[in-house]
Design a protein around this motif. Sequence first.
Motif, PDB file in Angstrom:
ATOM      1  N   ALA A  81     -49.721  69.824 -47.795  1.00  0.00           N
ATOM      2  CA  ALA A  81     -49.206  68.728 -48.611  1.00  0.00           C
ATOM      3  C   ALA A  81     -49.545  67.384 -47.964  1.00  0.00           C
ATOM      4  N   GLU A  82     -50.060  66.442 -48.768  1.00  0.00           N
ATOM      5  CA  GLU A  82     -50.486  65.166 -48.182  1.00  0.00           C
ATOM      6  C   GLU A  82     -50.334  64.003 -49.163  1.00  0.00           C
ATOM      7  N   LEU A  83     -50.067  62.819 -48.616  1.00  0.00           N
ATOM      8  CA  LEU A  83     -50.208  61.568 -49.349  1.00  0.00           C
ATOM      9  C   LEU A  83     -51.686  61.205 -49.391  1.00  0.00           C
ATOM     10  N   VAL A  84     -52.168  60.816 -50.573  1.00  0.00           N
ATOM     11  CA  VAL A  84     -53.554  60.398 -50.739  1.00  0.00           C
ATOM     12  C   VAL A  84     -53.577  58.901 -51.046  1.00  0.00           C
ATOM     13  N   VAL A  85     -54.398  58.160 -50.321  1.00  0.00           N
ATOM     14  CA  VAL A  85     -54.564  56.722 -50.527  1.00  0.00           C
ATOM     15  C   VAL A  85     -55.860  56.482 -51.286  1.00  0.00           C
ATOM     16  N   ALA A  86     -55.782  55.723 -52.376  1.00  0.00           N
ATOM     17  CA  ALA A  86     -56.959  55.374 -53.171  1.00  0.00           C
ATOM     18  C   ALA A  86     -57.411  53.965 -52.816  1.00  0.00           C
ATOM     19  N   ILE A  87     -58.651  53.843 -52.395  1.00  0.00           N
ATOM     20  CA  ILE A  87     -59.201  52.557 -51.948  1.00  0.00           C
ATOM     21  C   ILE A  87     -59.819  51.808 -53.132  1.00  0.00           C
ATOM     22  N   GLY A  88     -59.514  50.506 -53.222  1.00  0.00           N
ATOM     23  CA  GLY A  88     -60.007  49.705 -54.340  1.00  0.00           C
ATOM     24  C   GLY A  88     -60.836  48.510 -53.959  1.00  0.00           C
ATOM     25  N   ARG A  89     -61.020  48.279 -52.649  1.00  0.00           N
ATOM     26  CA  ARG A  89     -61.843  47.154 -52.176  1.00  0.00           C
ATOM     27  C   ARG A  89     -62.690  47.615 -51.006  1.00  0.00           C
ATOM     28  N   SER A  90     -63.796  46.915 -50.771  1.00  0.00           N
ATOM     29  CA  SER A  90     -64.671  47.243 -49.651  1.00  0.00           C
ATOM     30  C   SER A  90     -64.140  46.629 -48.360  1.00  0.00           C
ATOM     31  N   GLY A  91     -64.486  47.268 -47.231  1.00  0.00           N
ATOM     32  CA  GLY A  91     -64.084  46.711 -45.949  1.00  0.00           C
ATOM     33  C   GLY A  91     -64.628  47.510 -44.786  1.00  0.00           C
ATOM     34  N   ALA A  92     -64.867  46.834 -43.678  1.00  0.00           N
ATOM     35  CA  ALA A  92     -65.340  47.472 -42.451  1.00  0.00           C
ATOM     36  C   ALA A  92     -64.813  46.688 -41.254  1.00  0.00           C
ATOM     37  N   MET A  93     -64.638  47.386 -40.138  1.00  0.00           N
ATOM     38  CA  MET A  93     -64.179  46.774 -38.891  1.00  0.00           C
ATOM     39  C   MET A  93     -62.887  45.982 -39.099  1.00  0.00           C
ATOM     40  N   LEU A  94     -61.925  46.618 -39.753  1.00  0.00           N
ATOM     41  CA  LEU A  94     -60.693  45.949 -40.144  1.00  0.00           C
ATOM     42  C   LEU A  94     -59.622  46.027 -39.067  1.00  0.00           C
ATOM     43  N   THR A  95     -58.748  45.040 -39.042  1.00  0.00           N
ATOM     44  CA  THR A  95     -57.514  45.129 -38.281  1.00  0.00           C
ATOM     45  C   THR A  95     -56.461  45.801 -39.164  1.00  0.00           C
ATOM     46  N   GLU A  96     -55.380  46.274 -38.552  1.00  0.00           N
ATOM     47  CA  GLU A  96     -54.309  46.856 -39.349  1.00  0.00           C
ATOM     48  C   GLU A  96     -53.730  45.835 -40.321  1.00  0.00           C
ATOM     49  N   ALA A  97     -53.679  44.569 -39.910  1.00  0.00           N
ATOM     50  CA  ALA A  97     -53.124  43.530 -40.772  1.00  0.00           C
ATOM     51  C   ALA A  97     -53.950  43.348 -42.039  1.00  0.00           C
ATOM     52  N   ASP A  98     -55.257  43.558 -41.935  1.00  0.00           N
ATOM     53  CA  ASP A  98     -56.145  43.381 -43.088  1.00  0.00           C
ATOM     54  C   ASP A  98     -56.315  44.660 -43.904  1.00  0.00           C
ATOM     55  N   ALA A  99     -55.994  45.803 -43.317  1.00  0.00           N
ATOM     56  CA  ALA A  99     -56.345  47.086 -43.927  1.00  0.00           C
ATOM     57  C   ALA A  99     -55.603  47.348 -45.223  1.00  0.00           C
ATOM     58  N   SER A 142     -52.188  62.530 -60.468  1.00  0.00           N
ATOM     59  CA  SER A 142     -52.513  61.238 -61.063  1.00  0.00           C
ATOM     60  C   SER A 142     -52.255  60.125 -60.054  1.00  0.00           C
ATOM     61  N   ILE A 143     -53.170  59.152 -59.999  1.00  0.00           N
ATOM     62  CA  ILE A 143     -53.040  58.037 -59.054  1.00  0.00           C
ATOM     63  C   ILE A 143     -52.112  56.981 -59.645  1.00  0.00           C
ATOM     64  N   ARG A 144     -51.127  56.581 -58.878  1.00  0.00           N
ATOM     65  CA  ARG A 144     -50.236  55.504 -59.297  1.00  0.00           C
ATOM     66  C   ARG A 144     -50.654  54.213 -58.610  1.00  0.00           C
ATOM     67  N   PRO A 145     -51.042  53.180 -59.364  1.00  0.00           N
ATOM     68  CA  PRO A 145     -51.420  51.913 -58.738  1.00  0.00           C
ATOM     69  C   PRO A 145     -50.252  51.288 -57.991  1.00  0.00           C
ATOM     70  N   GLY A 146     -50.591  50.497 -56.955  1.00  0.00           N
ATOM     71  CA  GLY A 146     -49.569  49.752 -56.246  1.00  0.00           C
ATOM     72  C   GLY A 146     -49.120  50.392 -54.953  1.00  0.00           C
ATOM     73  N   PRO A 147     -48.144  49.782 -54.304  1.00  0.00           N
ATOM     74  CA  PRO A 147     -47.694  50.241 -52.985  1.00  0.00           C
ATOM     75  C   PRO A 147     -46.757  51.430 -53.076  1.00  0.00           C
ATOM     76  N   ILE A 148     -46.507  52.030 -51.939  1.00  0.00           N
ATOM     77  CA  ILE A 148     -45.489  53.074 -51.813  1.00  0.00           C
ATOM     78  C   ILE A 148     -44.767  52.857 -50.489  1.00  0.00           C
ATOM     79  N   GLY A 149     -43.474  53.028 -50.498  1.00  0.00           N
ATOM     80  CA  GLY A 149     -42.699  52.902 -49.269  1.00  0.00           C
ATOM     81  C   GLY A 149     -42.488  54.259 -48.632  1.00  0.00           C
ATOM     82  N   ASP A 150     -41.459  54.345 -47.815  1.00  0.00           N
ATOM     83  CA  ASP A 150     -41.116  55.639 -47.245  1.00  0.00           C
ATOM     84  C   ASP A 150     -40.632  56.557 -48.364  1.00  0.00           C
ATOM     85  N   ALA A 151     -41.020  57.815 -48.318  1.00  0.00           N
ATOM     86  CA  ALA A 151     -40.646  58.769 -49.365  1.00  0.00           C
ATOM     87  C   ALA A 151     -40.671  60.168 -48.791  1.00  0.00           C
ATOM     88  N   ALA A 152     -39.933  61.065 -49.421  1.00  0.00           N
ATOM     89  CA  ALA A 152     -39.960  62.475 -49.033  1.00  0.00           C
ATOM     90  C   ALA A 152     -41.217  63.128 -49.567  1.00  0.00           C
TER      91      ALA A 152
END
Length: 225
Positions: A81-99, A142-152
Amino acid sequence: MVALVFPALPTVTLPVTGRAERFPIRRVFCVGRNYAEHSREMGGDPEAEPPFFFTKPADAVVESGSRIPYPPATSNLHHEAELVVAIGRSGAMLTEADAEALVWGHATGNDLTRRDLQAEAKATRRPWDMSKAFDKSAIVGSIRPGPIGDAAIRCIVNGTQRQSARLSDMVWSVPAIIAALSKLVSLAPGDLIFTGTPAGVGPLVSGDICTVEIEGLPHATVTIA
């Protein structure tokens, strides 16, 4: 128009919650051992390992609700079981703040694994590809747009819960995962990142119905034929 020797295969896509448009998939990345208890159950040390990654092909992705055959070359198919993150913008050599700005949405996923082939690959120090990247090995809701917080997050097989944790139990946060991966490859719209599985992975057999649930996201369900 460029002439092709045979018709190109269609782009693999996933449904998007609340929208008619579908999400086109470019690449699929997976993080190994991102929950401490799972790392320990697989013989690892969560305090000593940086994030590491493996991949699945885009055409390994199947939608929730699918019925798939028990895969060949294994007698020990496992759910993860896993959370899946869908990427919508390009990026490389990122900091955590920018990711986090690269995140388009989230989905529930199941990283199916031929555990016996993975164990053999580990023992012989060979690649994991055939244990992880086989046909129909990535079940995604199905992919839900937007952020997600802590969840079970839970995995339920035939009505019995096998995995249970919270997203906050991950060793590396989503921004940390994206930042680390972006220093290895350039990320682009359409990339998916499976973010690791909690403890409790276990076998699936023909006839099993396996559902992964994450609070606030559509389920990812698969039936093993």
